[in-house]
Design a protein around this motif. Structure first.
Motif, short mmCIF file in Angstrom:
data_model
loop_
_atom_site.label_atom_id
_atom_site.label_comp_id
_atom_site.label_asym_id
_atom_site.label_seq_id
_atom_site.Cartn_x
_atom_site.Cartn_y
_atom_site.Cartn_z
N UNK A 214 0.83 -1.20 0.00
CA UNK A 214 0.00 0.00 0.00
C UNK A 214 0.86 1.26 0.00
N UNK A 215 0.27 2.33 -0.51
CA UNK A 215 0.98 3.61 -0.54
C UNK A 215 1.01 4.28 0.82
N UNK A 216 0.33 3.70 1.84
CA UNK A 216 0.40 4.24 3.20
C UNK A 216 1.54 3.60 4.00
N UNK A 217 2.54 3.08 3.28
CA UNK A 217 3.77 2.53 3.86
C UNK A 217 3.52 1.25 4.67
N UNK A 218 2.62 0.41 4.17
CA UNK A 218 2.32 -0.81 4.91
C UNK A 218 2.03 -1.94 3.92
#
Length: 834
Positions: A214-218
């Motif tokens: 994911x682009x939310x760093x996860x």
């Protein structure tokens, strides 16, 4: 057969059986022609032509060369001919890509597609679209099946108690969050706040999980069956590449900071998904992974231009492949050819040998930046590359030509004026290309004419035909006008890689990619017998005409000698393991010298004694891969050529200076003369050619021996030229010269236990007596050395060389060379086979 009626066929059958009962053997040529002509009464036929055709038919049926024709052989040939006529002359199956213009993508939103992943275990395609929180699941024909909403509200420590609760809560929270964002954006008059979007998708078959970067760093873990959320793993930076190694039960995540994070993941209740290590092998974004389990190696690529090979157990770097300086976007491993292939922000893809880490070939042909590459699930494996302009190319990587891979096919969507590709994937086993730009497009893998390149061409003087082999197909061509006579499709189970003719030039011996050696009847394409002396691709075949033996070499570094004289069996007589320190690429055989030469990909040549398969000597001097080798009989000279165009002349057994370089001819271009054409000097140490293409083959039969001596630049020793008395000690069988090696003919080994099925005791005793006499002659002759060794370096006149040439022809007969001699033990281990 069409000229025989039912009654005549019965009479022919009775004649066959009568002769077989009386003699215990089939019909000889004269009896066969007489029997057939006596039962063909068509007055319109030219009797002379009929006799010629029947004689040719006899030779075609009698492929074992025993001079006798049994009824079973005759009827078997007729059945094969009928089956081939029914099969027809259809072109072999091949493939090409065609854009499926009837498919129109209505499922994506029009923003650029970031990732396309095909999962062969599920036969599903997963698509990640930029600025979109969903992962779409399609079937192989791009029919939308499900959507996974990744905008889940769960963070570390907020996991629900069960997957059912997770699915329900995720759906409700996603809808609530989306409504809240739309309302806030409308109230403030600003653009809608964009949710976290998926970047990559990976399927873990062992745990039935979908890992979504994911682009939310996860990393989010979802059930592949129910799309229920399982866990979330923080990365601390953008995850860009995912790979799961089942042997280690480890998830690898390549990140934007250049680190590679290792995780232990699971789907069982109570399992703790956690990060276990971080590898610092790159200094910029890690973009791709690949694995070579047979070498216990992982490969990682990054925008720092590094393509790193590291151990999967110690996580230590083993090697670094060089060549892509602008960054590497994609790396794959072609297991069939042991190649690592990478593509970067350039127009060329590169292929390296994983064993030597050396660059083997370039995939050159694109005019725009590459976006990636994939390995086809076919055999042989091929490479598909795509660039940003929507142009795709299919490459053969089995062999390179001057360091370049052959482009087999180029395709693009002709109906679309501009198609900017961001990602693509290959389906399996269909091998379709699913490409994503702003919309999805599909290229179907369609059957068409074959695109396999020929592995060689042979000429059969017995049938006046040329024989070629490509892929799994063998074709026969008329030598008179070049038209195709016959075509045999799917002769072998895998691609043909080597070929040679038997002593009568009526049987074709084929080496295959799987290590098999086949004996094929050239008249009907039927496989007569087969053997599997190797575990990898056969790279060379040589036929011993007198003994009906076959020498085969392979990438498994084994040299084997097989017995082809048996009617239905094809046993291996002896072999040597690890004959070279690298792959063996070709072989050649000399009956007069009783020698086998093999060339390795390490640029070395090794010469082996034919009877014992022990190392007799080595030739070192080539700087590039050897592409051709031939013994210049009757002289004890070996001629080799390499990919740079150089030709080397080597002394071998039979000279006083064996395994030394006599002369080397460089492939250089003559300097251009303004206003004049290139003039070739009459006497020069170099060949002048209009181009620098490599020499692909040598034919010693077409080389003038006197011209060959002139090229060698040898000077005849005065003792040989002026004194004829010394010639009596050259090792000739009649001279009584000293011999230090074992005599005997290879046929004495071959013919042991290989008598004809119905041979009489008298014939067997006669053959044994003749073989014993020849062995006795050989033991008295020993190894030849004087005459061949009397050549020394230096210039000489052409007339002098011609005189020596005639003496060499007379002296270096079979008996003077000898068929034995001391053989130094080589690196390989010679093993006799039953």
């Amino acid at each position: 057969m069409m000229l025989l009626d039912g009654g005549s066929l019965t009479e022919v059958y009775d004649e066959f059986k009568r002769v077989e009962a009386a003699t215990g053997e089939g019909l000889p040529l004269e009896k066969f022609v007489h029997t057939m002509t006596s039962h063909i009464s068509d007055e319109k036929l030219d009797r002379e032509r009929l006799v010629m055709d029947l004689s040719e038919l006899f030779q075609q049926i009698d492929v074992n060369g025993d001079g006798r024709l049994e009824w079973e052989e005759f009827t078997g040939f007729c059945l094969e001919a009928g089956m081939m006529a029914t099969r027809g002359m259809a072109e072999p199956l091949g493939f090409k890509y065609e854009h499926k213009a009837t498919y129109h993508d209505t499922t994506t939103t029009g923003s650029f597609i970031e990732d396309v992943t095909f999962v062969p275990e599920l036969r599903r395609v997963y698509v990640c679209e930029g600025d979109c929180a969903t992962v779409r699941e399609y079937d192989g024909q791009l029919k939308l099946l499900r959507e996974l909403n990744t905008d889940a509200p769960f963070g570390p420590g907020d996991e629900p108690e069960s997957t059912e609760q997770a699915a329900a809560a995720a759906a409700a929270a996603a809808e609530e969050t989306a409504a809240t964002r739309r309302a806030a954006a409308k109230e403030d008059g600003e653009e809608e706040i964009k949710a976290s979007s998926p970047l990559r998708v990976l399927y873990v078959h062992k745990h039935k999980l979908l890992v979504v970067a994911m682009s939310n760093l996860s990393l989010n873990l979802w059930s592949s069956e129910t799309f229920a959320w399982v866990a979330q793993l923080p990365c601390g930076t953008y995850p860009q590449a995912l790979f799961y190694l089942e042997e280690q039960d480890t998830l690898y995540c390549g990140c934007a900071d250049g680190g590679i994070r290792l995780y232990k993941i699971g789907s069982s209740a109570g399992f703790e998904n956690r990060r276990i290590a971080t590898l610092e092998l790159h200094t910029d974004v890690v973009t791709s992974f690949a694995c070579a389990l047979r070498h216990n190696m992982m490969m990682s690529a990054g925008l720092d231009g590094r393509l790193v090979l590291w151990d999967i157990y110690t996580n230590k770097q083993r090697a670094k492949l060089k060549g892509l300086s602008r960054g590497v976007r994609r790396v794959v491993y072609a297991s069939e050819f042991d190649l690592v292939v990478g593509a970067g922000f350039e127009t060329d893809a590169l292929a390296w040998d994983i064993n030597t880490n050396g660059l083997l070939m370039r995939l050159t042909g694109h005019h725009a930046t590459l976006v990636g590459l994939e390995v086809t699930p076919t055999r042989p494996q091929r490479i598909v590359t795509g660039d940003v302009d929507g142009v795709f190319k299919l490459w053969g990587i089995g062999k390179s030509f001057m360091g370049f891979a052959p482009c087999l096919h180029t395709f693009s969507p002709a109906a679309i004026s501009r198609f900017t590709v961001r990602a693509f994937a290959l389906t399996s086993p269909e091998c379709d290309v699913i490409a994503g730009g702003q919309r999805l497009n599909i290229f179907k893998w369609m059957k068409t004419a074959e695109t396999d390149l020929p592995v060689g061409a042979l000429y059969s003087a017995a049938t006046h035909t040329f024989v070629t082999a490509a892929g799994r197909t063998v074709r026969l061509w008329a030598a008179v006008d070049g038209h195709r006579l016959q075509q045999f499709v799917n002769v072998s189970d895998t691609d043909i890689t080597a070929m040679c003719l038997d002593d009568r030039e009526r049987k074709l011996l084929l080496g295959t990619q799987s290590g098999e050696v086949l004996v094929v009847n050239m008249s009907n394409g039927a496989v007569m017998k087969r053997a599997t002396p190797h575990t990898s691709e056969v790279t060379g075949l040589a036929y011993c005409n007198s003994d009906r033996g076959v020498v085969s070499t392979s990438w498994d570094r084994r040299v084997a000698v097989l017995d082809e004289s048996w009617p239905e069996e094809f046993p291996r007589l002896r072999h040597v393991e690890e004959a070279h320190s690298a792959d063996i690429v070709l072989t050649a055989f000399s009956y007069n010298l009783s020698l086998i030469v093999t060339a390795g990909s390490d640029f070395t040549l090794r010469v082996w004694d034919f009877q014992s398969l022990k190392l007799d000597g080595m030739c070192i001097g080539h700087r590039t891969e050897v592409t051709a080798a031939q013994f210049l009989e009757p002289f004890p000279v070996l001629v080799t050529a390499d990919s740079s165009g150089s030709i080397c002349f080597w002394a071998v057994r039979g000279r006083t200076d064996p395994y030394t370089l006599l002369h080397k001819v460089e492939n250089t271009l003559a300097p251009p003369i303004e206003g004049r054409s290139i003039k070739r000097p009459e006497s020069s140490g170099s060949f002048y050619r209009p181009s620098g293409t490599p020499l692909a083959a040598l034919d010693a039969a077409n080389m003038d021996l006197n011209a060959g001596l002139h090229l060698l630049g040898e000077q005849v020793d005065d003792d040989l030229d002026d004194s004829s008395s010394d010639e009596s000690g050259t090792g000739s069988a009649s001279s009584g010269g000293d011999g230090d090696g074992p005599g005997g003919m290879p046929s004495s080994l071959f013919k042991k236990g290989k008598k004809k099925r119905r041979a009489t005791a008298k014939d067997a005793a006669g053959r044994l007596s003749r073989a014993s006499s020849r062995r006795a002659d050989m033991r008295s002759g020993g190894r030849a050395g004087g005459t061949a060794g009397s050549l020394s370096r230096g210039g000489s006149s052409v007339s002098k060389l011609r005189r020596v040439g005639s003496k060499l022809k007379a002296a270096h007969s079979f008996s003077s060379i000898g068929r034995g001699g001391d053989s130094a033990a080589g690196d390989g281990t010679s093993t006799p086979d039953k």
